[in-house]
Design an enzyme around this catalytic site. Structure first.
Site, PDB file in Angstrom:
ATOM      1  N   ARG A 106       1.225  -1.089  -0.333  1.00  0.00           N
ATOM      2  CA  ARG A 106       0.503   0.124   0.367  1.00  0.00           C
ATOM      3  C   ARG A 106       0.850   0.843   0.194  1.00  0.00           C
ATOM      4  O   ARG A 106       1.798   1.252   0.888  1.00  0.00           O
ATOM      5  CB  ARG A 106      -0.438   0.085   1.317  1.00  0.00           C
ATOM      6  CG  ARG A 106      -1.776   1.894   1.149  1.00  0.00           C
ATOM      7  CD  ARG A 106      -2.650   1.774   2.677  1.00  0.00           C
ATOM      8  NE  ARG A 106      -3.739   0.851   1.823  1.00  0.00           N
ATOM      9  CZ  ARG A 106      -4.795   1.461   2.629  1.00  0.00           C
ATOM     10  NH1 ARG A 106      -5.304   1.956   4.252  1.00  0.00           N
ATOM     11  NH2 ARG A 106      -5.866   0.371   2.413  1.00  0.00           N
ATOM     12  N   HIS A 133      -7.343   0.298  -6.103  1.00  0.00           N
ATOM     13  CA  HIS A 133      -7.659   0.227  -4.867  1.00  0.00           C
ATOM     14  C   HIS A 133      -8.588  -0.704  -5.209  1.00  0.00           C
ATOM     15  O   HIS A 133      -9.559  -1.721  -4.804  1.00  0.00           O
ATOM     16  CB  HIS A 133      -8.475   1.138  -3.954  1.00  0.00           C
ATOM     17  CG  HIS A 133      -8.221   0.748  -2.060  1.00  0.00           C
ATOM     18  ND1 HIS A 133      -7.328  -0.683  -2.032  1.00  0.00           N
ATOM     19  CD2 HIS A 133      -9.007   0.605  -1.302  1.00  0.00           C
ATOM     20  CE1 HIS A 133      -7.868  -0.762  -0.904  1.00  0.00           C
ATOM     21  NE2 HIS A 133      -8.756   0.161  -0.399  1.00  0.00           N
ATOM     22  N   GLN A 136     -10.759  -3.391  -3.224  1.00  0.00           N
ATOM     23  CA  GLN A 136     -11.709  -3.313  -2.086  1.00  0.00           C
ATOM     24  C   GLN A 136     -13.156  -3.350  -3.390  1.00  0.00           C
ATOM     25  O   GLN A 136     -13.798  -3.643  -2.817  1.00  0.00           O
ATOM     26  CB  GLN A 136     -11.613  -1.806  -1.642  1.00  0.00           C
ATOM     27  CG  GLN A 136     -12.685  -0.309  -1.983  1.00  0.00           C
ATOM     28  CD  GLN A 136     -12.894  -0.927  -0.014  1.00  0.00           C
ATOM     29  OE1 GLN A 136     -12.425  -0.992   0.388  1.00  0.00           O
ATOM     30  NE2 GLN A 136     -14.436  -1.146   0.164  1.00  0.00           N
ATOM     31  N   ASP A 229     -16.679   8.491  -1.179  1.00  0.00           N
ATOM     32  CA  ASP A 229     -15.308   8.395  -0.578  1.00  0.00           C
ATOM     33  C   ASP A 229     -15.196   9.775   0.181  1.00  0.00           C
ATOM     34  O   ASP A 229     -15.644  11.078   0.284  1.00  0.00           O
ATOM     35  CB  ASP A 229     -14.385   8.380  -1.456  1.00  0.00           C
ATOM     36  CG  ASP A 229     -12.605   7.208  -1.114  1.00  0.00           C
ATOM     37  OD1 ASP A 229     -12.086   7.531   0.769  1.00  0.00           O
ATOM     38  OD2 ASP A 229     -11.858   7.816  -1.297  1.00  0.00           O
ATOM     39  N   CYS A 270     -15.879   3.031   0.836  1.00  0.00           N
ATOM     40  CA  CYS A 270     -15.201   2.243   1.256  1.00  0.00           C
ATOM     41  C   CYS A 270     -14.342   2.016   2.379  1.00  0.00           C
ATOM     42  O   CYS A 270     -13.875   0.874   3.504  1.00  0.00           O
ATOM     43  CB  CYS A 270     -13.903   2.340  -0.124  1.00  0.00           C
ATOM     44  SG  CYS A 270     -13.505   4.367   0.673  1.00  0.00           S
ATOM     45  N   ARG A 315     -13.659  -7.229   2.631  1.00  0.00           N
ATOM     46  CA  ARG A 315     -12.474  -7.047   2.845  1.00  0.00           C
ATOM     47  C   ARG A 315     -11.680  -8.245   2.931  1.00  0.00           C
ATOM     48  O   ARG A 315     -11.141  -8.482   2.398  1.00  0.00           O
ATOM     49  CB  ARG A 315     -12.029  -5.858   3.823  1.00  0.00           C
ATOM     50  CG  ARG A 315     -12.711  -4.899   2.859  1.00  0.00           C
ATOM     51  CD  ARG A 315     -12.097  -4.098   1.566  1.00  0.00           C
ATOM     52  NE  ARG A 315     -11.474  -4.054   0.853  1.00  0.00           N
ATOM     53  CZ  ARG A 315     -10.165  -3.160   1.453  1.00  0.00           C
ATOM     54  NH1 ARG A 315     -10.755  -2.193   2.365  1.00  0.00           N
ATOM     55  NH2 ARG A 315      -8.969  -3.995   0.972  1.00  0.00           N
TER      56      ARG A 315
HETATM   57  N1  NVA Z   1      -9.413   7.651  -1.117  1.00  0.00           N
HETATM   58  C1  NVA Z   1      -9.401   7.064  -0.441  1.00  0.00           C
HETATM   59  C2  NVA Z   1      -9.279   5.921  -0.247  1.00  0.00           C
HETATM   60  C3  NVA Z   1      -8.970   5.014   1.201  1.00  0.00           C
HETATM   61  C4  NVA Z   1      -9.537   3.656   1.866  1.00  0.00           C
HETATM   62  C5  NVA Z   1      -7.521   7.450   0.414  1.00  0.00           C
HETATM   63  O1  NVA Z   1      -6.871   7.062  -0.329  1.00  0.00           O
HETATM   64  O2  NVA Z   1      -7.281   7.725   1.251  1.00  0.00           O
HETATM   65  N1   CP Z   2     -11.170   0.949   2.881  1.00  0.00           N
HETATM   66  C1   CP Z   2      -9.597   0.660   3.236  1.00  0.00           C
HETATM   67  O1   CP Z   2      -8.593   0.519   2.662  1.00  0.00           O
HETATM   68  O2   CP Z   2      -9.242   0.945   4.495  1.00  0.00           O
HETATM   69  P1   CP Z   2      -8.051   1.390   5.028  1.00  0.00           P
HETATM   70  O3   CP Z   2      -7.698   2.619   4.711  1.00  0.00           O
HETATM   71  O4   CP Z   2      -8.569   0.652   6.850  1.00  0.00           O
HETATM   72  O5   CP Z   2      -7.326  -0.460   4.894  1.00  0.00           O
END
Ligand code: NVA
Ligand code: CP
Length: 332
Positions: A106, A133, A136, A229, A270, A315
């Protein structure tokens, strides 16, 4: 279909049939877990979990899923490792590939996870980049199938910053599975023309419909799912908050919007979500801008139409399916 030893970097790399097979496997593994039936399909293997951004769901999903499969997960916090500072991504990939059977990453640019996969020699899974992502989306689609019965033809409206990881990935996923995707935002928040063109080509094959609409009341009519989101994603500067609030407040998911959509419509996110003042960031935004909620109001988040915690649970089941498909013979 052959999943063995493949990386999972973005949904564009997988066929519709393969994506459905992963969702089917997740449903099967979920049923086994609920019934207490062991499914240690990857006994004795190990996985490195590299997180350059924070996570609750993705990290826990990978840890629990890999343990259920009989694996040993190792969490790597790059702030305490050499990655990127004293050692390049390519070198790190080759080291981790010698010790682990798979790597989750990540972080920031999609090119980083692609580089890791190029050099690692073992499957690499995208646990979120700025652009995509994909794990997800598997969870989201399993959840939609559980609540709506099927995926093909279902209308999903994404409200908000549709040019970032979630908007991009949902558009790709909907195109692949023949769904009706609507991005609803000011035009500058629509996905790039290049990605839209790629998805339009997929949609031609699958019968998917892709729309880009600026008026919320027009976009959501008859929707099966309204999805949103956060307005500012991890890694973006705090300075963008004001502009995002100015631009995206008209796209907040609230009860008036859910009423326009209709009673059949589910709410998805998400997570994490800013729906109340119970977070440090939520309080800061309230002090600065007077907003009690951002992308979704608390009444919608807590309503019967909200399926966000089913989505969060899925998830784990879908990530388990990706690991099992690529490291064991279950789908090969
Ligand atoms: N768009 C958000 C998704 C988090 C799961 C981010 O990248 O922070
Ligand atoms: N939805 C998601 O990816 O959550 P986290 O950032 O907690 O992993």
């Amino acid at each position: 279909m052959n999943f063995k030893n493949r990386s999972f970097l973005k949904l564009l790399d997988y066929t519709p049939e393969e994506i459905v097979a992963l969702i089917d496997l997740a449903a099967d593994l979920k049923a086994k877990k609920k019934a207490g039936i062991p499914h240690r399909l990857c006994e004795g293997k190990s996985i490195a979990l590299v997180f350059e951004k924070n996570s609750t769901r993705t990290r826990c999903a990978f840890e629990v899923a890999s343990a259920d499969l009989g694996m040993h997960p190792v969490f790597l916090d790059p702030s305490a490792s050499q990655m990127g500072k004293k050692e390049s991504i390519a070198d790190t990939a080759r080291v981790l590939g010698r010790m682990f059977d798979a790597i989750e990453y990540r972080g920031f640019e999609q090119t980083i996870v692609e580089t890791l996969a190029h050099y690692a020699g073992v499957p690499v899974y995208n646990g979120l980049t700025n652009e995509f992502h994909p794990t997800q989306i598997l969870a989201d689609f399993l959840t939609i199938r559980e609540h709506c019965g099927s995926l093909k033809g279902k209308k999903l409206v994404y409200m908000g910053d549709a040019r970032y990881n979630m908007g991009n990935s949902l558009m790709v996923g909907c195109a692949k599975l023949g769904m009706h995707f609507v991005a609803c935002a000011p035009a500058k928040y629509f996905p790039t023309p290049e990605l839209v063109a790629e998805c339009e080509a997929v949609a031609k094959e699958t019968g998917a419909v892709l729309e880009f609409i600026e008026e919320p009341a027009k976009a959501v009519v008859g929707a099966d799912v309204i999805y949103t989101d956060v307005w500012v994603s991890m890694g973006e500067p705090e300075a963008v908050w004001k502009e995002r609030i100015d631009d995206l407040l008209p796209y907040q998911v609230n009860s008036a919007l859910m009423t326009v959509a209709g009673p059949q419509c589910h709410f998805m996110h998400c997570l994490p979500a800013f729906h109340d003042l119970e977070t440090v960031t939520g309080k800061k935004i309230y002090d600065a801008f007077g907003l009690e909620a951002m992308e979704v109001t608390n009444d919608v988040f807590e309503s019967e139409q909200s399926i966000v915690f089913d989505e969060a649970e899925n998830r784990m089941h879908t990530i388990k399916a990706v690991i099992a498909a690529t490291l064991s013979d279950i789908l090969n």
